[in-house]
Motif scaffolding. Sequence first.
Motif, PDB file in Angstrom:
ATOM      1  N   GLY A  85       0.959  -1.428  -0.014  1.00 54.21           N
ATOM      2  CA  GLY A  85      -0.003  -0.017  -0.006  1.00 54.21           C
ATOM      3  C   GLY A  85       0.789   1.104  -0.031  1.00 54.21           C
ATOM      4  O   GLY A  85       0.518   2.104   0.702  1.00 54.21           O
ATOM      5  N   GLY A  86       1.927   1.185  -0.828  1.00 50.08           N
ATOM      6  CA  GLY A  86       2.691   2.400  -0.687  1.00 50.08           C
ATOM      7  C   GLY A  86       3.747   2.673   0.370  1.00 50.08           C
ATOM      8  O   GLY A  86       4.425   3.409   0.176  1.00 50.08           O
ATOM      9  N   SER A  87       3.831   1.580   1.310  1.00 49.95           N
ATOM     10  CA  SER A  87       4.632   1.602   2.264  1.00 49.95           C
ATOM     11  C   SER A  87       5.729   0.346   2.159  1.00 49.95           C
ATOM     12  O   SER A  87       5.314  -0.648   1.546  1.00 49.95           O
ATOM     13  N   THR A  88       6.899   0.685   2.887  1.00 51.49           N
ATOM     14  CA  THR A  88       7.873  -0.543   2.745  1.00 51.49           C
ATOM     15  C   THR A  88       7.938  -1.154   4.173  1.00 51.49           C
ATOM     16  O   THR A  88       8.322  -0.430   5.218  1.00 51.49           O
ATOM     17  N   TYR A  89       7.869  -2.494   4.432  1.00 44.84           N
ATOM     18  CA  TYR A  89       7.934  -3.175   5.654  1.00 44.84           C
ATOM     19  C   TYR A  89       9.168  -4.179   5.432  1.00 44.84           C
ATOM     20  O   TYR A  89       9.411  -4.803   4.563  1.00 44.84           O
ATOM     21  N   ILE A  90       9.929  -4.294   6.627  1.00 45.91           N
ATOM     22  CA  ILE A  90      10.877  -5.446   6.798  1.00 45.91           C
ATOM     23  C   ILE A  90      10.720  -6.341   7.967  1.00 45.91           C
ATOM     24  O   ILE A  90      10.483  -5.763   9.077  1.00 45.91           O
ATOM     25  N   ALA A  91      10.513  -7.614   7.638  1.00 43.49           N
ATOM     26  CA  ALA A  91      10.301  -8.394   8.754  1.00 43.49           C
ATOM     27  C   ALA A  91      11.689  -9.313   8.988  1.00 43.49           C
ATOM     28  O   ALA A  91      12.368  -9.707   8.079  1.00 43.49           O
ATOM     29  N   VAL A  92      12.012  -9.169  10.176  1.00 39.31           N
ATOM     30  CA  VAL A  92      13.374 -10.155  10.574  1.00 39.31           C
ATOM     31  C   VAL A  92      13.300 -10.854  11.738  1.00 39.31           C
ATOM     32  O   VAL A  92      12.504 -10.390  12.666  1.00 39.31           O
ATOM     33  N   LEU A  93      14.008 -11.977  11.815  1.00 39.23           N
ATOM     34  CA  LEU A  93      13.822 -13.212  12.690  1.00 39.23           C
ATOM     35  C   LEU A  93      14.994 -13.621  13.081  1.00 39.23           C
ATOM     36  O   LEU A  93      15.999 -13.747  12.193  1.00 39.23           O
ATOM     37  N   MET A  94      15.295 -13.795  14.303  1.00 37.79           N
ATOM     38  CA  MET A  94      16.663 -14.439  14.718  1.00 37.79           C
ATOM     39  C   MET A  94      16.194 -15.818  15.730  1.00 37.79           C
ATOM     40  O   MET A  94      15.166 -15.803  16.596  1.00 37.79           O
ATOM     41  N   GLN A  95      16.617 -17.119  15.237  1.00 42.42           N
ATOM     42  CA  GLN A  95      16.194 -18.218  15.818  1.00 42.42           C
ATOM     43  C   GLN A  95      16.422 -18.035  17.466  1.00 42.42           C
ATOM     44  O   GLN A  95      17.370 -17.672  17.958  1.00 42.42           O
ATOM     45  N   GLY A  96      15.181 -18.361  18.114  1.00 41.87           N
ATOM     46  CA  GLY A  96      14.973 -18.341  19.518  1.00 41.87           C
ATOM     47  C   GLY A  96      15.237 -17.257  20.332  1.00 41.87           C
ATOM     48  O   GLY A  96      15.258 -17.115  21.415  1.00 41.87           O
ATOM     49  N   CYS A  97      15.464 -15.804  19.502  1.00 46.00           N
ATOM     50  CA  CYS A  97      15.739 -14.468  20.301  1.00 46.00           C
ATOM     51  C   CYS A  97      14.423 -13.645  19.821  1.00 46.00           C
ATOM     52  O   CYS A  97      13.969 -13.031  20.822  1.00 46.00           O
ATOM     53  N   GLY A  98      13.752 -13.415  18.705  1.00 46.86           N
ATOM     54  CA  GLY A  98      12.659 -12.706  18.453  1.00 46.86           C
ATOM     55  C   GLY A  98      12.385 -12.627  17.049  1.00 46.86           C
ATOM     56  O   GLY A  98      13.025 -12.952  16.111  1.00 46.86           O
ATOM     57  N   LEU A  99      11.326 -11.765  16.682  1.00 46.42           N
ATOM     58  CA  LEU A  99      10.783 -11.337  15.721  1.00 46.42           C
ATOM     59  C   LEU A  99      10.300 -10.202  15.604  1.00 46.42           C
ATOM     60  O   LEU A  99       9.450  -9.768  16.418  1.00 46.42           O
TER      61      LEU A  99
END
Length: 686
Positions: free
Chosen positions: A666-680
């Motif tokens: 929708g005109g915006s840019t998103y980044i999802a990032v994950l580290m195993q066991g640590c967080g999202l």
Amino acid sequence: MRMDMKTRLLILASLILLFSGCMKDDRLNFMVDDSFGLTSRQAVVEASIHTGSCSVGIAKNGIGSTAASVDIISGAADDKSALEAYNKANGTFFKALPAYLYEFSDYKLEYSEKEVVKEVSISWDAKLVAQMMESGDDYVIPLCISSGKLSVNKDHSFLIVHLNRSTLAVEQARQIRSIEGKAVEADDSGKVPELKETITLDLSLDHPIKNVGITLPVAVDNGLVAAFNEKEEDEWVTAPDGLVSIVKESVSIPEGSSSATFQVVLDKGKLPFKDGKLQVFPNYVVPVAVNADAIKATMSGEEFDLKGLGLGNLATYICVSYAMNGISVVVREWGRYSKGTAWYSDLDGFSSGADRTIAMDDNYVYIAHSSGTAGLYALNRSNGSFAKKLDVSPTEGGKCTHPVSCVRMIRNESGADILLFSSLKVEGDEHVYVYAYVNGTDATPVRILDFLHDNKGGADDWRRYGDRFTVEGTWQNGKLWFLTWHDGTYGKMLGFQIVNGTVVNPEDPEDYYIPSDKAGIKDVVRYPGWDNFLVTRNGRGNIYSVGAPGVNGWIGLDDQKEIPALSLAYGFNFFDFHGENYIAFMQLDGENAVRGKLVIMDNKAESPAQFPDQLDWFAENRTPGDGEDLAEGLRYFPIQDPEDFEAKSSITASHSVGDCTVRYIGGSTYIAVLMQGCGLSLFQLQ
């Protein structure tokens, strides 16, 4: 003398009556004796505190030959000990509500011989109970039944009424719009783009209230701007009138439901223009709030006095800023962190170490359950809450170590993008499968690849194919890249071509070998615009060019650039934002540490030789701030809780991985990032 037929029948009927009078009636011997029991088949029943009451059924089952009474007991030693036993057996922490806060309509029920079911009502003051629940304790009303005359079914003699307090909240705390000139100005042909954008917001109750509906006013409340600025580094000002307008001035959650939507319109035509060109403007904020003080409630169509309702976030801040070239601000929309409990502890069936890869579409962030148990979970992209588990039933656990190992999204030019997942191959006779949700993520996935190719080398050479893969291109014309994680003298990489959703020549993919020196290959991606591959591992990254045939006839990759700073980096994304090019990925903080970070770096290199040699993400013996730049063109953000930077994963770095994905929505840019066991976490670029 002959008897006629009529006389014979009369004699036979008389004999039957005579003998039947001599027989004993044993029919009642086969009926069950009367006994009492609660009608609920569950040990725990849910009740909303806001209705002020609930009913419990008690049945007298059996032959129906005895009149008797049953006693309802609550707050006595019997039901307290039963509650303690239930908590111990089920791992719950229920706490009995003080008896003075509720009462029963009857404490003894009388039943005639033939009466079967009666109900007793439990009532309470919702406001007082809500105040009690503010302590955070999980309150219940336990009750037992007993009878001095009849037996009580031991499996249905005890019941727990679990009290739920509902909290009302608007799910979106803010909506961010960064406006650039070309998005609102006429093009060369004079065509003006659509300047009005409808934004849909969600109002929800975390627990629906049976037969109760609510209505609240919705309005722009500029009185909230000052409080908003107290928590912001940048200054935001009240927007011009009409920049944001309310479509309907109230929002209603229907009776018995838990959510509703309402809409506002962002009119970009209200921004400052001169001669058709967008002018620089300050940061505008428009608070859109629901007014809980003016709430109206109904129960079964009648006006209802709703008490004790919890209130969460009640305002969405529409933030509108002028877009400069490139990234100016990175905002963490939400984060799930492992602090005390694992970040995935609310995901039913999710096990330790299974959080390895993610994908994202407009509505959800998807997490593969990378273990021997197949699973694929979806979180709401808007707030990170659990949304659903996907159907993975076609997977074949007996033919692969992890039936669901890596999840990816591939762009679809003729419809919604398509979610893919692969299985993991460890042994030589295991398969690598790829499945696609061609009919959407609510449907059953379809297998598009079954790869068993152990005729080009020994089983060990194929170790961990399918653990990760990367996507290039589209569903209509794309590639799936797989690689080994084998710690041998070389690694292997395969490229499968996809044309219109079909894997072309699945038995004859492109094949490459990669020098390894036992460093363990971790991730691979084709560098956009170059005929090169970026490969990462323990200790370094490398940019390779395609070379000549080598081992077993496989095409070799020649080392063009070694980059020590790209050790233990995963999930590379090349993207542009407001005219500038960037690379986003996640990286572990050193081989022996157990922290991770999202890294966003400028991508200005025009050849492998120009790629930066040193990228100093973390300084020695210091705690960096969230998003602090350590060098020009670098931005990084802790994946763990930014307020507790020393938070660590329970999994050591030599076995930890992570992932990163970028999406335009929708005109915006998103980044999802994950580290195993640590967080999202989910970030938005401005």
